[in-house]
Design a protein around this motif. Structure first.
Motif, PDB file in Angstrom:
ATOM      1  N   LEU A 141      43.067  43.724  34.341  1.00 41.65           N
ATOM      2  CA  LEU A 141      42.802  44.537  35.533  1.00 41.65           C
ATOM      3  C   LEU A 141      42.571  45.986  35.106  1.00 41.65           C
ATOM      4  O   LEU A 141      43.364  46.543  34.352  1.00 41.65           O
ATOM      5  CB  LEU A 141      43.997  44.491  36.482  1.00 41.65           C
ATOM      6  N   ILE A 142      41.498  46.602  35.599  1.00 40.55           N
ATOM      7  CA  ILE A 142      41.242  48.024  35.346  1.00 40.55           C
ATOM      8  C   ILE A 142      41.251  48.745  36.685  1.00 40.55           C
ATOM      9  O   ILE A 142      40.512  48.375  37.607  1.00 40.55           O
ATOM     10  CB  ILE A 142      39.882  48.237  34.643  1.00 40.55           C
ATOM     11  N   PHE A 143      42.086  49.782  36.797  1.00 36.95           N
ATOM     12  CA  PHE A 143      42.165  50.563  38.023  1.00 36.95           C
ATOM     13  C   PHE A 143      41.528  51.935  37.843  1.00 36.95           C
ATOM     14  O   PHE A 143      41.765  52.621  36.841  1.00 36.95           O
ATOM     15  CB  PHE A 143      43.625  50.763  38.446  1.00 36.95           C
ATOM     16  N   ALA A 144      40.720  52.346  38.832  1.00 32.22           N
ATOM     17  CA  ALA A 144      40.159  53.695  38.871  1.00 32.22           C
ATOM     18  C   ALA A 144      40.383  54.257  40.267  1.00 32.22           C
ATOM     19  O   ALA A 144      40.487  53.507  41.246  1.00 32.22           O
ATOM     20  CB  ALA A 144      38.673  53.685  38.517  1.00 32.22           C
ATOM     21  N   GLU A 145      40.437  55.575  40.378  1.00 39.07           N
ATOM     22  CA  GLU A 145      40.715  56.210  41.662  1.00 39.07           C
ATOM     23  C   GLU A 145      39.492  56.218  42.584  1.00 39.07           C
ATOM     24  O   GLU A 145      39.619  56.037  43.784  1.00 39.07           O
ATOM     25  CB  GLU A 145      41.180  57.658  41.445  1.00 39.07           C
ATOM     26  N   LYS A 146      38.307  56.441  42.022  1.00 40.31           N
ATOM     27  CA  LYS A 146      37.115  56.640  42.845  1.00 40.31           C
ATOM     28  C   LYS A 146      36.204  55.416  42.818  1.00 40.31           C
ATOM     29  O   LYS A 146      36.054  54.759  41.792  1.00 40.31           O
ATOM     30  CB  LYS A 146      36.331  57.862  42.352  1.00 40.31           C
ATOM     31  N   LYS A 147      35.571  55.163  43.959  1.00 37.06           N
ATOM     32  CA  LYS A 147      34.661  54.022  44.069  1.00 37.06           C
ATOM     33  C   LYS A 147      33.492  54.142  43.095  1.00 37.06           C
ATOM     34  O   LYS A 147      33.077  53.149  42.485  1.00 37.06           O
ATOM     35  CB  LYS A 147      34.140  53.914  45.508  1.00 37.06           C
ATOM     36  N   GLN A 148      32.970  55.373  42.938  1.00 42.58           N
ATOM     37  CA  GLN A 148      31.830  55.543  42.026  1.00 42.58           C
ATOM     38  C   GLN A 148      32.219  55.287  40.573  1.00 42.58           C
ATOM     39  O   GLN A 148      31.388  54.814  39.776  1.00 42.58           O
ATOM     40  CB  GLN A 148      31.202  56.944  42.176  1.00 42.58           C
ATOM     41  N   ASP A 149      33.482  55.564  40.227  1.00 45.31           N
ATOM     42  CA  ASP A 149      33.951  55.266  38.872  1.00 45.31           C
ATOM     43  C   ASP A 149      34.078  53.755  38.664  1.00 45.31           C
ATOM     44  O   ASP A 149      33.781  53.244  37.580  1.00 45.31           O
ATOM     45  CB  ASP A 149      35.290  55.954  38.596  1.00 45.31           C
ATOM     46  N   VAL A 150      34.543  53.050  39.682  1.00 44.79           N
ATOM     47  CA  VAL A 150      34.635  51.589  39.605  1.00 44.79           C
ATOM     48  C   VAL A 150      33.251  51.005  39.339  1.00 44.79           C
ATOM     49  O   VAL A 150      33.068  50.146  38.462  1.00 44.79           O
ATOM     50  CB  VAL A 150      35.228  50.998  40.910  1.00 44.79           C
ATOM     51  N   ASP A 151      32.258  51.480  40.081  1.00 44.61           N
ATOM     52  CA  ASP A 151      30.888  50.981  39.902  1.00 44.61           C
ATOM     53  C   ASP A 151      30.348  51.321  38.510  1.00 44.61           C
ATOM     54  O   ASP A 151      29.682  50.494  37.871  1.00 44.61           O
ATOM     55  CB  ASP A 151      29.969  51.565  40.975  1.00 44.61           C
ATOM     56  N   ALA A 152      30.628  52.546  38.037  1.00 43.46           N
ATOM     57  CA  ALA A 152      30.139  52.962  36.715  1.00 43.46           C
ATOM     58  C   ALA A 152      30.781  52.135  35.601  1.00 43.46           C
ATOM     59  O   ALA A 152      30.101  51.707  34.654  1.00 43.46           O
ATOM     60  CB  ALA A 152      30.421  54.448  36.498  1.00 43.46           C
ATOM     61  N   ILE A 153      32.087  51.890  35.702  1.00 47.50           N
ATOM     62  CA  ILE A 153      32.804  51.085  34.702  1.00 47.50           C
ATOM     63  C   ILE A 153      32.263  49.653  34.713  1.00 47.50           C
ATOM     64  O   ILE A 153      32.004  49.056  33.660  1.00 47.50           O
ATOM     65  CB  ILE A 153      34.322  51.087  34.983  1.00 47.50           C
ATOM     66  N   HIS A 154      32.099  49.102  35.912  1.00 50.30           N
ATOM     67  CA  HIS A 154      31.596  47.732  36.056  1.00 50.30           C
ATOM     68  C   HIS A 154      30.221  47.592  35.398  1.00 50.30           C
ATOM     69  O   HIS A 154      29.984  46.668  34.609  1.00 50.30           O
ATOM     70  CB  HIS A 154      31.521  47.384  37.545  1.00 50.30           C
ATOM     71  N   GLU A 155      29.327  48.520  35.694  1.00 53.93           N
ATOM     72  CA  GLU A 155      27.978  48.471  35.124  1.00 53.93           C
ATOM     73  C   GLU A 155      28.016  48.603  33.603  1.00 53.93           C
ATOM     74  O   GLU A 155      27.308  47.894  32.888  1.00 53.93           O
ATOM     75  CB  GLU A 155      27.124  49.582  35.729  1.00 53.93           C
ATOM     76  N   TYR A 156      28.873  49.503  33.104  1.00 60.80           N
ATOM     77  CA  TYR A 156      29.000  49.711  31.665  1.00 60.80           C
ATOM     78  C   TYR A 156      29.488  48.448  30.966  1.00 60.80           C
ATOM     79  O   TYR A 156      28.939  48.039  29.924  1.00 60.80           O
ATOM     80  CB  TYR A 156      29.957  50.873  31.398  1.00 60.80           C
TER      81      TYR A 156
END
Length: 232
Positions: free
Chosen positions: A46-61
């Motif tokens: 599980l990877i947690f990030a605070e911001k929705k845009q960071d979640v999307d960026a991590i997922h894409e990466y």
């Protein structure tokens, strides 16, 4: 852990063991360092990030790097979130990237590793996040990225939680010291990093416990009102 969380853990879990690692990672290097952290354990992770845009960026990466990953946050519709959660639960996907929408209320078996891409602003949210691993007598690993952008008061709370749990405190975190701690150090006493009071630590802080009880009461009241409205 705060006393309230300790009591809940004892009643709900069987010999939970979580090993905490705190890593100092510069903001611009965090997303690259994720790949190295993923090598520490087998999935699921599980990877947690605070911001929705960071979640999307991590997922894409991660997808670009060939990692089988899914993502959920409040900006995605319910159908997409449900598909992602089920794929992760069935272990069709190795990694779930999420905001705190996944830290409470969602149960995943055998989580090997929780990575906090961001340290949350509230220590209780940190406890909820890392509580997703190390269950049912299994060992779990929790890795948290921190740097100078984090609020110092939250880092002080993190430092004391690690001390109370007899976990390794990295030097850059151990060097942090609140004004009350500097004062207490002169007399060899210990105080609370939450309220600054003498004679107790954060795990026994009456102010923190009162706040948590109030929050729990408010949640219970909202649930009651919601159920009452549903009855009508």
């Amino acid at each position: 852990m705060p006393k309230k969380i300790q009591n809940f853990a004892r009643s709900a879990l069987v010999k939970p063991i979580t090993i905490n690692e705190v890593e100092y990672v510069k903001q611009e290097a965090k997303i690259v360092y994720l790949l190295e952290c993923l090598q520490k354990t087998p999935p699921p992770v599980l990877i947690f990030a605070e911001k929705k845009q960071d979640v999307d960026a991590i997922h894409e990466y991660l997808l670009l790097k060939g990692v089988e990953a899914v993502a959920i946050h409040g900006g995605k519709d319910q159908e997409e979130r449900s598909r992602s959660v089920e794929a992760f639960r069935r272990q069709e996907k190795d990694v779930l990237v999420a905001t705190d929408v996944a830290s409470k209320g969602l149960d995943f078996p055998d989580i090997q590793h929780v990575i906090n891409y961001d340290m949350p602003d509230d220590v209780e949210n940190y406890v909820h996040r890392i509580g997703r691993t190390g269950r049912s007598g299994n060992k779990g690993l929790a890795t948290t990225f921190i740097n100078k952008s984090n609020d110092e008061s939250v880092l002080l709370d993190l430092k004391h939680l690690l001390i109370e749990a007899k976990q390794k405190v990295p030097p850059f975190l151990a060097e942090l010291c609140s004004e009350s701690e500097k004062y207490l150090a002169l007399g060899g006493e210990h105080g609370c990093s939450y309220c600054g009071g003498l004679g107790h630590r954060i795990t026994d802080c009456p102010k923190l416990e009162a706040l948590q009880n109030k929050q729990a009461s408010n949640i219970g009241r909202r649930d009651y009102l919601a159920n009452t409205a549903a009855d009508y």
